[in-house]
Design a protein around this motif. Sequence first.
Motif, mmCIF file in Angstrom:
data_model
loop_
_atom_site.group_PDB
_atom_site.id
_atom_site.type_symbol
_atom_site.label_atom_id
_atom_site.label_comp_id
_atom_site.label_asym_id
_atom_site.label_seq_id
_atom_site.Cartn_x
_atom_site.Cartn_y
_atom_site.Cartn_z
ATOM 1 N N ARG A 218 70.416 5.793 -17.504
ATOM 2 C CA ARG A 218 70.503 6.433 -18.818
ATOM 3 C C ARG A 218 71.926 6.874 -19.154
ATOM 4 N N THR B 193 70.499 -4.116 -8.346
ATOM 5 C CA THR B 193 69.459 -3.148 -8.701
ATOM 6 C C THR B 193 68.213 -3.828 -9.238
ATOM 7 N N SER B 194 67.093 -3.156 -9.093
ATOM 8 C CA SER B 194 65.845 -3.645 -9.695
ATOM 9 C C SER B 194 65.962 -3.694 -11.216
ATOM 10 N N SER B 195 66.923 -2.951 -11.765
ATOM 11 C CA SER B 195 67.092 -2.936 -13.229
ATOM 12 C C SER B 195 67.461 -4.313 -13.779
ATOM 13 N N THR C 216 64.661 2.150 -7.002
ATOM 14 C CA THR C 216 64.631 3.632 -7.099
ATOM 15 C C THR C 216 64.596 4.321 -5.718
ATOM 16 N N ARG D 117 70.868 11.734 -4.952
ATOM 17 C CA ARG D 117 71.758 11.913 -6.097
ATOM 18 C C ARG D 117 71.214 12.970 -7.055
ATOM 19 N N LYS E 23 66.583 16.393 -9.782
ATOM 20 C CA LYS E 23 66.534 17.171 -11.027
ATOM 21 C C LYS E 23 65.236 17.984 -11.097
ATOM 22 N N ASP F 61 61.759 17.453 -17.642
ATOM 23 C CA ASP F 61 61.588 16.460 -18.705
ATOM 24 C C ASP F 61 60.884 15.244 -18.113
ATOM 25 N N TYR G 278 59.732 11.600 -18.899
ATOM 26 C CA TYR G 278 59.962 10.549 -19.884
ATOM 27 C C TYR G 278 58.724 9.674 -20.082
ATOM 28 N N ARG H 137 57.202 3.358 -10.647
ATOM 29 C CA ARG H 137 58.373 2.946 -9.875
ATOM 30 C C ARG H 137 57.965 2.586 -8.449
ATOM 31 N N ASP I 110 65.682 2.665 -20.246
ATOM 32 C CA ASP I 110 64.693 2.734 -19.156
ATOM 33 C C ASP I 110 63.743 1.534 -19.178
#
Length: 336
Positions: free
Chosen positions: A95, A132-134, A186, A193, A200, A212, A214, A221, A296
């Motif tokens: 993001r 990355t899997s992205s 992921t 991180r 977070k 948050d 999303y 994941r 995302d």
Amino acid sequence: MTVSAPRILVTGSAGFIGFHTCSRLLDQGSTVLGIDNFSSYYDVTLKEKRTALLAEKSGFSLARISIEDQAALEKAWIDFKPDVVIHLAAQAGVRYSIEAPRSYVGANIVGTFNLLELARHHPVRHFLAASTSSVYGANTHMPFEETQRTQTPLSLYAATKGATELIGHSYSHLYGTPMTFFRFFTVYGPWGRPDMALFKFTRAILAGEAIDVYNNGAMVRDFTYVEDLADAIVRLIQAVPGRVAVEGDSLSPVAPFRSVNIGAGTPTQLMDYIGELERALDKTAIKNFMPMQQGDVPATEASSALLKHLTGAVPETPPSVGVPAFVKWYLDHYRS
Ligand SMILES: O=C(O)[C@H]1O[C@H](OP(=O)(O)OP(=O)(O)OC[C@H]2O[C@@H](n3ccc(=O)[nH]c3=O)[C@H](O)[C@@H]2O)[C@H](O)[C@@H](O)[C@H]1O
């Protein structure tokens, strides 16, 4: 398993995955040169603390340089004379690439190009790098197999990572460098991180603040525990791409090059992941349900067949074990 290559250059050694990878290599007796620029993308003290732990182990040295600094990188490379390179340094985060696109082009494209140029002029036995899997982007056919097309990235982050695979392939073909690109799914765990969901959420829940969530929680994941990931990376050092493809291989027909997923193939719903965290913290999260975020992807699921063929093992730690392990580390680290 032992590593025969004694001299391993690891970029991003102060990062989450770099730290765990270096740690494992050093414990196995390798000599490791870590390269890191201690970028301020997230809390630099965390990077310093990881590095201090590596420095306690014998065989570790560090060069505080950016992979975008070609001259400094070349000097470090020539002085160290690596047999193997594991390139993990990157501008990470899906993001954040909407907010700060230029840093992705610099670190991911220019930085990787600098390393490939060095491998061209100073050959190594195996060049391994993080993707990355992205890169599977808009693909919906699950599980994601390495032979699928990856031309539909949904974020600049994914596009830069996909581009490094393409640039890597051209260099592998032109100069014969054996290359493996890892597609990470992921990754989470101790020393994680601070910009990622688990960190977070933990910080917010402990502070009594809302998290948050999303896409109203409708996310899936294939979470990978970092110890399993580091184990796979170290095993893949030995799987030097040659001419013979294994079953389901992504091996290039013209170069000693392949991409390989590092994922378990056991996807988890985001709400179940949050549930594991609530159980580990013994606290219910206040949830701020939000829409899908730009860049995302709704779901990831790795095919782990190629990894199994190449290394004999796949990630197995489930979130019910990995999330409490992260929470234990977080509480020890931030509450002591
Ligand atoms: O495998 C990858 O390709 C990527 O993995 C990681 O990205 P993600 O899968 O997005 O990880 P992560 O932040 O843990 O979010 C997990 C879930 O929580 C959701 N999420 C996240 C944050 C938040 O505040 N709220 C939320 O709902 C979020 O929408 C998602 O559904 C790496 O950062 C990235 O570098 C890259 O390698």
